[in-house]
Design an enzyme around this catalytic site. Structure first.
Site, PDB file in Angstrom:
ATOM      1  CE  LYS A  89      50.786 -37.132 -13.264  1.00 19.44           C
ATOM      2  NZ  LYS A  89      49.674 -37.561 -12.401  1.00 19.44           N
ATOM      3  CE  LYS A 120      52.891 -40.190 -12.088  1.00 19.53           C
ATOM      4  NZ  LYS A 120      51.552 -40.154 -11.536  1.00 19.53           N
TER       5      LYS A 120
END
Ligand code: PB1
Ligand code: ZN
Length: 329
Positions: free
Chosen positions: A199, A252
């Protein structure tokens, strides 16, 4: 030219064109993010996140019923505590049994037995400082306290009935801590651990932070979310989380990180890979469609097909409600 130069015949028809895709988008691949308010009867449009609402517990079932009928299979829950004074340095409200996520898990499990409930696990929506953990005096994350707290919250969500817990905090070692506590609690066998393993920090989460009230009160998340240029670091984080017991690896954001999705599929070739098309990507695609750059449905499919092509088999997408209409299967 010679016979091997002729490729057009392989994709001259809509069906043969679809056969060229290694993965085809289906409703079962989609996870829809929901923002759950602690104001029970609230249903407020989120200005910066097109067509998305912050909903209280009493507005969830009427909203979800038609979507479940159309084939919605999974949601990921984000709590948005609005009550004044409910935030503190430890994010105490995160696992309050009457809190928005805990209440929503219980309600949705009871009302929609087939719906796969993913609970995002983090503290940033519940902490007064807005960071994804517990801080030292100098403002940096205290890893041990953060991992202890995050893993406790994950267990609380799993015991409330979440099928899957997804820690989006990016504290080091939280996957191992959650897995160990799931085992100790005797629920590791029926709780999926989905790690936001790679992420990245960056500018694509703005609309979410508006929606969730989770803007850090100072500084940024650059010391715990990954630097956008860190491909090797992301590979190491993915390897680490697989080793610590993650059942699913998530990347992400998605669109600007397709190489990372591809790396995740290479490293985690024997497990499902998820990708999260985040709020900033979604808002940007809407802005482009509004500006006439492209048709919204076309870009929704093209951006998602790229995420699948890179290797994801699960997509967290704000387009989910529309895909339920656009996908016949
Ligand atoms: N726990 C962090 C939340 C994080 C955004 C942030 O860094 O603030 C994401 C939620 N998991 C944002 C998702 C999005 O932008 O859609
Ligand atoms: Zn967070």
């Amino acid at each position: 030219g010679d016979i091997s130069s002729q490729l057009h015949g392989g994709y001259s028809h809509p069906l043969s064109r679809s056969w060229q895709a290694e993965r085809q988008l289906t409703k079962a691949m989609l996870i829809y993010p929901l923002f759950i308010s602690d104001q029970d009867d609230e249903e407020i449009l989120i200005p910066s996140l097109p067509d998305q609402y912050r909903r209280g517990i009493n507005k969830l079932v009427p909203f979800l019923e038609p979507l479940v009928r159309k084939g919605l299979r999974s949601v990921i829950l984000f709590g948005v505590p609005m009550a004044p004074g409910c935030k503190d340095a430890l994010g105490t409200a995160a696992d309050d049994p009457q809190g928005p996520v805990m209440a929503a898990i219980r309600l949705l499990r009871q009302r929609f037995p087939q719906l796969y409930i993913v609970a995002d696990v983090c503290l940033c929506e519940y902490t007064s400082h807005g960071h994804c953990g517990i801080l030292r005096d100098d403002g940096t994350l205290n890893n041990q306290l953060s991992v202890d707290r995050i893993s406790d919250v994950a267990i609380a969500y799993a015991q409330a009935g979440a099928h899957c817990v997804a820690p989006s905090d990016m504290n080091d070692g939280r996957i191992r801590a959650i897995k160990l506590k799931l085992i100790e609690a005797g629920i590791a066998h029926n709780t999926t651990l989905m790690s936001y393993a790679a992420k990245f920090s960056g500018c694509l989460y703005g609309p979410f932070r508006d929606a969730a009230g989770s803007v850090p009160s100072f500084g940024d998340r650059k010391c715990y979310q990954l630097p956008p240029g860190g491909r090797g670091l992301a590979r190491r984080a993915i390897q680490r989380d697989i080793g610590e017991g993650a059942d699913i690896i998530m990347v992400k954001p998605a669109g600007q990180y397709l190489d990372i999705i591809s790396d995740a599929k290479e490293i985690g070739q024997n497990m499902p890979i998820a990708a999260y098309q985040v709020s900033g990507e979604f808002a940007m695609l809407h802005a482009g469609a509004k500006a006439g750059v492209f048709d919204l449905k076309a870009i929704a499919f093209e951006s998602t097909e790229g995420i699948l092509r890179a290797g994801a088999g699960i997509v967290v997408s704000y387009f989910t409600p529309q895909f339920l209409d656009w996908l016949e299967s």
